[in-house]
Design an enzyme around this catalytic site. Structure first.
Site, short mmCIF file in Angstrom:
data_model
loop_
_atom_site.label_atom_id
_atom_site.label_comp_id
_atom_site.label_asym_id
_atom_site.label_seq_id
_atom_site.Cartn_x
_atom_site.Cartn_y
_atom_site.Cartn_z
N GLN A 135 -55.37 23.53 -3.15
CA GLN A 135 -56.08 24.73 -2.70
C GLN A 135 -55.12 25.82 -2.25
O GLN A 135 -55.54 26.94 -1.99
CB GLN A 135 -57.04 24.38 -1.55
CG GLN A 135 -58.10 23.36 -1.91
CD GLN A 135 -59.04 23.87 -3.00
OE1 GLN A 135 -59.14 25.07 -3.27
NE2 GLN A 135 -59.74 22.95 -3.65
N ASP A 165 -50.24 18.30 -0.65
CA ASP A 165 -51.29 18.44 -1.66
C ASP A 165 -51.62 19.93 -1.70
O ASP A 165 -52.31 20.45 -0.82
CB ASP A 165 -52.50 17.59 -1.24
CG ASP A 165 -53.70 17.85 -2.14
OD1 ASP A 165 -53.62 18.71 -3.04
OD2 ASP A 165 -54.74 17.18 -1.94
N LYS A 195 -57.43 24.79 -10.91
CA LYS A 195 -57.78 25.55 -9.70
C LYS A 195 -56.94 26.82 -9.60
O LYS A 195 -57.17 27.66 -8.75
CB LYS A 195 -57.57 24.69 -8.46
CG LYS A 195 -58.46 23.46 -8.51
CD LYS A 195 -58.48 22.71 -7.23
CE LYS A 195 -59.05 21.32 -7.43
NZ LYS A 195 -60.40 21.16 -6.92
N CYS A 207 -65.56 15.28 -1.71
CA CYS A 207 -64.51 14.24 -1.86
C CYS A 207 -63.69 14.12 -0.59
O CYS A 207 -62.46 13.94 -0.65
CB CYS A 207 -63.61 14.52 -3.06
SG CYS A 207 -64.47 14.49 -4.62
N HIS A 228 -58.49 15.10 0.99
CA HIS A 228 -59.32 14.82 -0.18
C HIS A 228 -59.11 13.37 -0.59
O HIS A 228 -58.02 12.81 -0.38
CB HIS A 228 -58.84 15.77 -1.30
CG HIS A 228 -59.68 15.78 -2.53
ND1 HIS A 228 -59.62 14.80 -3.50
CD2 HIS A 228 -60.57 16.69 -2.98
CE1 HIS A 228 -60.45 15.11 -4.48
NE2 HIS A 228 -61.05 16.24 -4.20
N1 PMP Z 1 -56.71 17.75 -3.36
C1 PMP Z 1 -57.48 18.77 -3.02
C2 PMP Z 1 -57.25 19.45 -1.69
C3 PMP Z 1 -58.49 19.21 -3.87
O1 PMP Z 1 -59.26 20.25 -3.52
C4 PMP Z 1 -58.67 18.55 -5.11
C5 PMP Z 1 -59.78 18.97 -6.06
N2 PMP Z 1 -61.01 19.16 -5.45
C6 PMP Z 1 -57.82 17.51 -5.44
C7 PMP Z 1 -56.85 17.12 -4.54
C8 PMP Z 1 -57.93 16.78 -6.73
O2 PMP Z 1 -57.65 17.62 -7.80
P1 PMP Z 1 -57.95 17.19 -9.29
O3 PMP Z 1 -59.34 16.64 -9.30
O4 PMP Z 1 -57.82 18.46 -10.07
O5 PMP Z 1 -56.91 16.17 -9.67
#
Ligand code: PMP
Length: 421
Positions: free
Chosen positions: A219, A216, A242, A379, A143
């Site tokens: 998910q 990270d 999440k 993203c 991401h």
């Molecule tokens: N890493 C992953 C794998 C994600 O799915 C996301 C959110 N889509 C993020 C980082 C970023 O999370 P946040 O926008 O809640 O900071």
């Protein structure tokens, strides 16, 4: 006396500590209809079922979390860490109990959990503050939140390729890693492909060259049992929203010795020991990394979310989502003009593309059927480049998703294909 020393008069209750009691879920079972009833967000404005398949973007909230947030914002509300009055002292206990709950949820120690605004801020904190900056090994499926902070903080980025079925290729990682690498930062579960990392092997590879492993876990925490000690990682980042909790809260878990060696990255109240114009000394972790009034209400809401998820059991959630993924992949495979991405055993997430139909058009038509999916680059533009598509459609499940949602998705896709001829 430091800013953190408390005078604790007449402590009565700890805000948020009883949140889960209001909606006691049945342990280990996932009766889908009952679960949906816990989530007021899962209905359309007209009161019908809303087939929400965008849980990887953000999860709907159970009533227990909403109640915990309402109480913390209302009857229990006060600041933390400063008050000499009872309500503030109680709120401080509630905030620190939330930290304890989150730590317990991921198998860490409470002094190793730094509250952040979310995974993005957690990764930025690690990227900026980790003292041995050098090379970082990322993967092609990350991401943007696990790419851009490293670039901004001046790391040299190397990119580990993927296997043909969309996993981080750890054989390639093994070949690429050198003693120059200070950090390996991988998604525990991909937000596009749902692929699950063999985190234990990634940790061994990182440690083998003297690097540390940041996972990270955005998910992963809502979808898998996560135990940072068993994973043997060094940092773990995730977002509360999440995990069925509020936005504006997340965490960076880090090994105590690593956090201890890290300088603060933002200055202000609550992160200091003593301030003079000549010299300022800093509080120990985790407070060192929590400048300013924290997200008190959100932390308590996140603790309530941990209670809710823990009572069902992450292993049961994982098995439940695996059944939904299998049914979705089967339904999509029956259409011969669909390209499916990611491995068969992806965790709760299915990305796909229909020949000749842009994912945005699909998403718009599905919306007419009260089916919500995500369409776009998620993203993860470098991953889209590697897949050779500008965008994918993504259906992602949560603990409240059921086979009706899958059936509505497949029906909606079939209708879209008819519309596009
Ligand atoms: N890493 C992953 C794998 C994600 O799915 C996301 C959110 N889509 C993020 C980082 C970023 O999370 P946040 O926008 O809640 O900071």
């Amino acid at each position: 006396m430091s800013e953190h020393d408390l005078i604790l008069p007449r402590i009565g209750k700890v805000p948020g500590a009883d949140a889960a009691l209001h909606h006691p879920p049945a342990d280990g079972r996932l009766p889908d209809a009952d679960r949906k009833a816990d989530f007021p967000g899962l209905r359309t404005a007209a009161g019908g079922p809303w087939h929400y398949l965008d849980t990887a973007a953000t999860a709907q909230k159970p009533q227990g979390v909403i109640d915990a947030v309402t109480r913390a914002m209302g009857a229990d509300y006060a600041t933390v860490h400063r008050g000499v009055y009872t309500r503030s002292a109680e709120m401080t206990l509630g905030y620190e109990a939330a930290r304890r709950r989150v730590a317990q949820f991921i198998g860490g120690r409470e002094d190793e959990v730094v509250f952040t605004r979310g995974a993005t801020e957690a990764i930025n904190l690690a990227a900026y503050s980790y003292p041995r900056k050098g090379r970082v090994l990322l993967s092609a499926l990350e991401h943007h939140s696990n790419i851009v902070p490293w670039q901004l903080a001046g790391w040299q980025v190397d990119v580990c390729p993927l296997t043909p079925d969309g996993r981080i290729d750890l054989d390639a990682a093994e070949r690429m890693l050198t003693r120059d690498h200070a950090m390996v930062a991988f998604a525990h579960v991909s937000n596009v492909l749902g692929s699950v990392l063999d985190a234990r092997r990634a940790a061994d590879l990182a440690h083998g060259v003297g690097a540390v492993l940041l996972l990270d876990g955005c998910q992963a925490v809502p979808r898998l049992p996560v135990d940072v000690a068993a994973l043997d990682c060094d940092f773990y980042a995730f977002s509360g929203h999440k995990l069925y909790g509020p936005t504006g809260i997340g965490a960076l878990w880090g090994r105590a010795a690593l956090l201890d060696a890290m300088p603060p990255w933002q200055g202000g109240g609550a992160m200091i020991e003593r301030v003079t114009f000549e010299r300022t000394s800093y509080a120990p972790p985790p407070q060192r990394f929590e400048a300013g009034t924290p997200a008190i209400v959100e932390a308590i809401g996140l603790a309530a979310a941990c209670d809710y998820v823990a009572a069902i059991g992450p292993a049961a959630i994982h098995a439940h989502e695996a059944r939904l993924v299998a049914a979705t992949r089967e339904g999509l495979r029956a259409m011969n003009d669909v390209r499916l991405f990611g491995p068969e055993d992806s965790a709760g997430i299915v990305s796909f593309a229909l020949d000749g139909i842009h994912p945005h058009d699909l998403g718009t038509i599905l919306d007419e059927e009260d089916v919500a999916i995500r369409a776009g680059h998620h993203c993860a533009q470098p991953l889209m480049d590697r897949l050779g598509v500008p965008a994918t459609a993504r259906a992602s499940f949560g603990l409240y998703s059921d086979q009706d949602d899958v059936a509505a998705l497949i029906r909606g896709i079939e209708r879209t294909r008819r519309i596009f001829g």
